[in-house]
Each structure stands twice: as structure tokens, then as C-alpha cells.
Write a protein that holds these residues in place. Structure first.
Motif, PDB file in Angstrom:
ATOM      1  N   ARG A  25       0.830  -1.203   0.000  1.00 10.49           N
ATOM      2  CA  ARG A  25       0.000   0.000   0.000  1.00 10.49           C
ATOM      3  C   ARG A  25       0.864   1.253   0.000  1.00 10.49           C
ATOM      4  N   HIS A  26       0.246   2.356  -0.387  1.00  6.15           N
ATOM      5  CA  HIS A  26       0.914   3.645  -0.430  1.00  6.15           C
ATOM      6  C   HIS A  26       0.124   4.626   0.413  1.00  6.15           C
ATOM      7  N   ASP A  39      -3.294  10.435   4.197  1.00 11.53           N
ATOM      8  CA  ASP A  39      -3.066   9.215   3.436  1.00 11.53           C
ATOM      9  C   ASP A  39      -4.195   9.045   2.445  1.00 11.53           C
ATOM     10  N   ASP A  40      -3.876   8.625   1.238  1.00 12.84           N
ATOM     11  CA  ASP A  40      -4.933   8.385   0.255  1.00 12.84           C
ATOM     12  C   ASP A  40      -5.646   7.063   0.500  1.00 12.84           C
ATOM     13  N   ASP A  41      -5.137   6.236   1.367  1.00 12.52           N
ATOM     14  CA  ASP A  41      -5.716   4.938   1.691  1.00 12.52           C
ATOM     15  C   ASP A  41      -6.549   5.084   2.964  1.00 12.52           C
ATOM     16  N   CYS A  45      -5.700   4.552   7.077  1.00 12.83           N
ATOM     17  CA  CYS A  45      -5.901   5.623   8.060  1.00 12.83           C
ATOM     18  C   CYS A  45      -6.712   5.126   9.248  1.00 12.83           C
ATOM     19  N   SER A  46      -7.768   4.423   8.951  1.00 10.55           N
ATOM     20  CA  SER A  46      -8.644   3.908  10.006  1.00 10.55           C
ATOM     21  C   SER A  46      -7.922   2.894  10.885  1.00 10.55           C
ATOM     22  N   VAL A  62      -6.554  13.147   6.449  1.00 12.06           N
ATOM     23  CA  VAL A  62      -6.676  13.906   5.205  1.00 12.06           C
ATOM     24  C   VAL A  62      -6.044  13.016   4.149  1.00 12.06           C
ATOM     25  N   HIS A  63      -6.488  13.095   2.884  1.00 13.30           N
ATOM     26  CA  HIS A  63      -6.098  12.090   1.898  1.00 13.30           C
ATOM     27  C   HIS A  63      -5.460  12.629   0.616  1.00 13.30           C
TER      28      HIS A  63
END
Length: 176
Positions: A25-26, A39-41, A45-46, A62-63
Motif C-alpha cells: 500500500r501507499h 493518506d490516500d488509503d 488511516c482507520s 486527510v487524503h
């Protein structure tokens, strides 16, 4: 004793989920004692927020890379955990921009773990670099090490409080 067993089981379960999720993942994560995760993921984040909450941290997310820089300009953080690959702006560019206005410690957490990537991240101002996948407990330990060395937290008069927990980083002591 039962509370400790339940807490340890939650910790291990969330740590295992986070480890599994980090594989391949990124993302970018900005962390503070009262943290912002960038993070875009969203799932990462959760999971990370839940894992860190077990350790007394609070986190929201924030993503997007551009939003991360704007957010960091408006808010002060104790540490930033940052990935290289983000939508809108690469993590190294986010790091460069943050370094223009902040000395906040940065820990790179990224799937790009080649030696040249690690060296570049550190030369551009990262305080530590952890390649994905990683053990969430190692990430937590490295984050705590960065926080211990942070000039902001090295002030012996600083005492951090969250709920009924009080932490004195200079003395490495917590009361709960």
C-alpha cells in the motif's frame, strides 16, 4: 487483569490488520500526539488511528498531498509520518514544502524501500525512514523515539494529558 488481556488482544488484532494492509500500500500519514493522518488509503488511516488509539494517541485523516501541505501550514504537529506516493503531490515534494516552514520531525513510511529512496528521503530532511510493509509496533517505537528527541517535547515543563493519562516525555513517565 481482564482489561489488560482485552487491550492486548485488540492491540495484536489491529497490529496484524495494519501489517496485512501495509503490504503493497501507499500513503502519507501526519502524526501528532493529537494526530492528523494524511493518506490516500482510507482503510490504512482507520487501522492506524485505531492502533495508535490503543497507545493513547488520537488521530484523524486527510487524503491528498496538496491538502496535507495546506493543513500543516495551519496546524502544528509533533511528528509527521509521510509516504512518497500521494495524489496531487508526491511525498518528497510535500516534505520539501513542509521543510520550508517547519522543523517538525518527519518519519517516512513508504513502499519505496530501495536504498537510494531511503537515502534521498533522509537527505531531504526526514528524521527516519521505514519501508513498507513494516511491523506496526516498530513504527510506533520509531515514532516514540522521534518524539523523545523532539525539541518541542524535550522541554521538561511539558506534560501531555489525554483523558486520565498524563505523560512527561522528558522523564519518560506516564501516569494513568
Amino acid at each position: 487483569d481482564q482489561m489488560l488481556v482485552v487491550r492486548e488482544e485488540q492491540h495484536l488484532r489491529l497490529g496484524a490488520q495494519l501489517t496485512e494492509h501495509l503490504e503493497g500500500r501507499h500513503g502519507t500519514i501526519v502524526v501528532e500526539l493529537n494526530q492528523k493522518i494524511i493518506d490516500d488509503d482510507r482503510e490504512l488511516c482507520s487501522l492506524l488511528a485505531d492502533f495508535l488509539a490503543l497507545e493513547g494517541f488520537q488521530a484523524s485523516s486527510v487524503h491528498h498531498g496538496v491538502e496535507a501541505v495546506a493543513h500543516c501550514r495551519k496546524h502544528n504537529y509533533d511528528a509527521i509520518v509521510l509516504d512518497i506516493m500521494l495524489p496531487g503531490m508526491q511525498g518528497l515534494d510535500v516534505q520539501r514544502q513542509i521543510r520550508q516552514f517547519s522543523t517538525t520531525p518527519i518519519l517516512m513510511l513508504t513502499a519505496r524501500g530501495a536504498e537510494s529512496d531511503r537515502i534521498l528521503g533522509l537527505e531531504l530532511g526526514a528524521d527516519d525512514y521505514v519501508p513498507k510493509p513494516c511491523n506496526p509496533r516498530e513504527l510506533l517505537a520509531r515514532l516514540r523515539a522521534i518524539l523523545r528527541r523532539s525539541p518541542k517535547l524535550a522541554d521538561e515543563s511539558v506534560t501531555l494529558e489525554a483523558g486520565q493519562t498524563s505523560i512527561n516525555p522528558a522523564e519518560r513517565r506516564a501516569l494513568f
